[in-house]
Write a protein that holds these residues in place. Structure first.
Motif, PDB file in Angstrom:
ATOM      1  N   LYS A  14       0.854  -1.190   0.000  1.00  0.00           N
ATOM      2  CA  LYS A  14       0.000   0.000   0.000  1.00  0.00           C
ATOM      3  C   LYS A  14       0.887   1.237   0.000  1.00  0.00           C
ATOM      4  O   LYS A  14       1.562   1.546   0.975  1.00  0.00           O
ATOM      5  CB  LYS A  14      -0.904  -0.015   1.234  1.00  0.00           C
ATOM      6  CG  LYS A  14      -1.746   1.226   1.402  1.00  0.00           C
ATOM      7  CD  LYS A  14      -2.890   1.257   0.430  1.00  0.00           C
ATOM      8  CE  LYS A  14      -3.868   2.360   0.771  1.00  0.00           C
ATOM      9  NZ  LYS A  14      -3.842   3.455  -0.169  1.00  0.00           N
ATOM     10  N   PHE A  15       0.881   1.930  -1.121  1.00  0.00           N
ATOM     11  CA  PHE A  15       1.683   3.144  -1.259  1.00  0.00           C
ATOM     12  C   PHE A  15       0.786   4.356  -1.039  1.00  0.00           C
ATOM     13  O   PHE A  15      -0.008   4.711  -1.893  1.00  0.00           O
ATOM     14  CB  PHE A  15       2.325   3.204  -2.653  1.00  0.00           C
ATOM     15  CG  PHE A  15       3.334   2.132  -2.878  1.00  0.00           C
ATOM     16  CD1 PHE A  15       4.627   2.286  -2.422  1.00  0.00           C
ATOM     17  CD2 PHE A  15       2.989   0.954  -3.522  1.00  0.00           C
ATOM     18  CE1 PHE A  15       5.570   1.288  -2.615  1.00  0.00           C
ATOM     19  CE2 PHE A  15       3.928  -0.045  -3.722  1.00  0.00           C
ATOM     20  CZ  PHE A  15       5.213   0.117  -3.265  1.00  0.00           C
ATOM     21  N   GLY A  16       0.904   4.946   0.119  1.00  0.00           N
ATOM     22  CA  GLY A  16       0.103   6.113   0.469  1.00  0.00           C
ATOM     23  C   GLY A  16       0.824   6.897   1.543  1.00  0.00           C
ATOM     24  O   GLY A  16       2.026   6.716   1.786  1.00  0.00           O
ATOM     25  N   ASN A  17       0.099   7.759   2.202  1.00  0.00           N
ATOM     26  CA  ASN A  17       0.710   8.632   3.205  1.00  0.00           C
ATOM     27  C   ASN A  17       1.346   7.867   4.362  1.00  0.00           C
ATOM     28  O   ASN A  17       2.403   8.260   4.859  1.00  0.00           O
ATOM     29  CB  ASN A  17      -0.313   9.637   3.728  1.00  0.00           C
ATOM     30  CG  ASN A  17      -0.690  10.636   2.661  1.00  0.00           C
ATOM     31  OD1 ASN A  17       0.146  11.064   1.893  1.00  0.00           O
ATOM     32  ND2 ASN A  17      -1.958  11.000   2.617  1.00  0.00           N
ATOM     33  N   LEU A  20       4.636   6.581   3.173  1.00  0.00           N
ATOM     34  CA  LEU A  20       5.575   7.692   3.033  1.00  0.00           C
ATOM     35  C   LEU A  20       6.110   8.136   4.393  1.00  0.00           C
ATOM     36  O   LEU A  20       7.312   8.366   4.550  1.00  0.00           O
ATOM     37  CB  LEU A  20       4.904   8.871   2.321  1.00  0.00           C
ATOM     38  CG  LEU A  20       4.491   8.649   0.862  1.00  0.00           C
ATOM     39  CD1 LEU A  20       3.676   9.836   0.364  1.00  0.00           C
ATOM     40  CD2 LEU A  20       5.676   8.395  -0.021  1.00  0.00           C
ATOM     41  N   ALA A  54       5.699  -0.003   2.467  1.00  0.00           N
ATOM     42  CA  ALA A  54       4.403  -0.276   1.833  1.00  0.00           C
ATOM     43  C   ALA A  54       3.766  -1.536   2.411  1.00  0.00           C
ATOM     44  O   ALA A  54       2.537  -1.614   2.548  1.00  0.00           O
ATOM     45  CB  ALA A  54       4.578  -0.394   0.325  1.00  0.00           C
ATOM     46  N   TRP A  92       5.638   3.897  -6.017  1.00  0.00           N
ATOM     47  CA  TRP A  92       6.189   4.845  -5.036  1.00  0.00           C
ATOM     48  C   TRP A  92       6.197   6.262  -5.614  1.00  0.00           C
ATOM     49  O   TRP A  92       5.790   7.216  -4.943  1.00  0.00           O
ATOM     50  CB  TRP A  92       7.596   4.414  -4.633  1.00  0.00           C
ATOM     51  CG  TRP A  92       8.225   5.315  -3.618  1.00  0.00           C
ATOM     52  CD1 TRP A  92       9.117   6.311  -3.847  1.00  0.00           C
ATOM     53  CD2 TRP A  92       7.988   5.328  -2.219  1.00  0.00           C
ATOM     54  NE1 TRP A  92       9.460   6.933  -2.670  1.00  0.00           N
ATOM     55  CE2 TRP A  92       8.779   6.339  -1.655  1.00  0.00           C
ATOM     56  CE3 TRP A  92       7.175   4.556  -1.381  1.00  0.00           C
ATOM     57  CZ2 TRP A  92       8.777   6.607  -0.296  1.00  0.00           C
ATOM     58  CZ3 TRP A  92       7.186   4.830  -0.033  1.00  0.00           C
ATOM     59  CH2 TRP A  92       7.987   5.847   0.498  1.00  0.00           C
ATOM     60  N   ASP A  94       4.314   7.482  -7.928  1.00  0.00           N
ATOM     61  CA  ASP A  94       2.925   7.964  -8.008  1.00  0.00           C
ATOM     62  C   ASP A  94       2.443   8.462  -6.641  1.00  0.00           C
ATOM     63  O   ASP A  94       1.767   9.484  -6.552  1.00  0.00           O
ATOM     64  CB  ASP A  94       1.993   6.859  -8.513  1.00  0.00           C
ATOM     65  CG  ASP A  94       2.215   6.539  -9.984  1.00  0.00           C
ATOM     66  OD1 ASP A  94       2.881   7.335 -10.701  1.00  0.00           O
ATOM     67  OD2 ASP A  94       1.727   5.469 -10.417  1.00  0.00           O
ATOM     68  N   ALA A  95       2.796   7.747  -5.583  1.00  0.00           N
ATOM     69  CA  ALA A  95       2.389   8.154  -4.230  1.00  0.00           C
ATOM     70  C   ALA A  95       3.033   9.475  -3.842  1.00  0.00           C
ATOM     71  O   ALA A  95       2.383  10.350  -3.270  1.00  0.00           O
ATOM     72  CB  ALA A  95       2.755   7.068  -3.222  1.00  0.00           C
ATOM     73  N   SER A  98       1.329  12.299  -5.784  1.00  0.00           N
ATOM     74  CA  SER A  98      -0.003  12.556  -5.250  1.00  0.00           C
ATOM     75  C   SER A  98       0.077  13.334  -3.944  1.00  0.00           C
ATOM     76  O   SER A  98      -0.635  14.310  -3.744  1.00  0.00           O
ATOM     77  CB  SER A  98      -0.732  11.232  -5.038  1.00  0.00           C
ATOM     78  OG  SER A  98      -1.970  11.446  -4.423  1.00  0.00           O
ATOM     79  N   SER A  99       0.970  12.925  -3.057  1.00  0.00           N
ATOM     80  CA  SER A  99       1.121  13.618  -1.774  1.00  0.00           C
ATOM     81  C   SER A  99       1.651  15.035  -1.962  1.00  0.00           C
ATOM     82  O   SER A  99       1.232  15.949  -1.264  1.00  0.00           O
ATOM     83  CB  SER A  99       2.049  12.831  -0.854  1.00  0.00           C
ATOM     84  OG  SER A  99       1.404  11.659  -0.423  1.00  0.00           O
TER      85      SER A  99
END
Length: 118
Positions: A14-17, A20, A54, A92, A94-95, A98-99
Motif C-alpha cells: 500500500k503506497f500512500g501517506n 511515506l 508499503a 512509489w 505515483d504516491a 499525489s502527496s
C-alpha cells in the motif's frame, strides 16, 4: 495497491501517506524527501525500504500483525526480478506525486500565519 510475491506468498503493498511517513521515519528524511543514494545507501536499499514501508502500511490498514522484518524484506528484494522492482518504484513515485500535489494545494489554502485564506 500493488500485489507481488514476496517470501513465497502474494503480499499487498500500500503506497500512500502512511507508507511515506514510515519511510521518512526509517530513513531519517523529511516529508516527501528521498534519502540520497551513495555508496552506503544504494538503489537496492531504497527498493527494500519502500517495499518494507508499503508492506507495513498494508498490514496496518488491514489490522494485521506484520509477519516479516526488514531483514526478510532484504532477502526478498535480492530475489526479485527487475520487472517487479520497476512496478514497485513506479507505484512509489505515483504516491510521492499525489502527496506533493495535496501538500501544494493545502499550502495554497493557508497563509504564512497558518490562517485559512479567503
Amino acid at each position: 495497491m500493488v500485489e507481488i510475491v514476496l517470501g513465497g506468498k502474494v503480499r499487498a503493498l500500500k503506497f500512500g501517506n502512511y507508507a511515506l511517513m514510515t519511510y521518512n521515519s526509517l530513513t531519517n528524511t523529511e516529508a516527501l524527501e528521498v534519502k540520497e543514494l551513495n555508496e552506503e545507501y544504494q538503489y537496492i536499499d531504497f527498493v527494500r525500504d519502500i517495499i518494507f514501508c508499503a508492506l507495513k502500511a498494508s498490514y496496518k490498514i488491514k489490522g494485521q500483525v506484520s509477519d516479516f522484518t526488514i531483514n526478510d524484506v532484504t532477502e526478498w528484494v535480492d530475489e526479485m526480478d527487475l520487472s517487479n522492482i520497476e512496478v514497485v518504484v513506479n507505484a512509489w513515485k505515483d504516491a510521492i506525486q499525489s502527496s506533493d500535489f495535496i501538500k501544494k494545494n493545502l499550502d495554497a489554502l493557508v497563509d504564512d500565519s497558518g490562517e485559512k485564506k479567503n
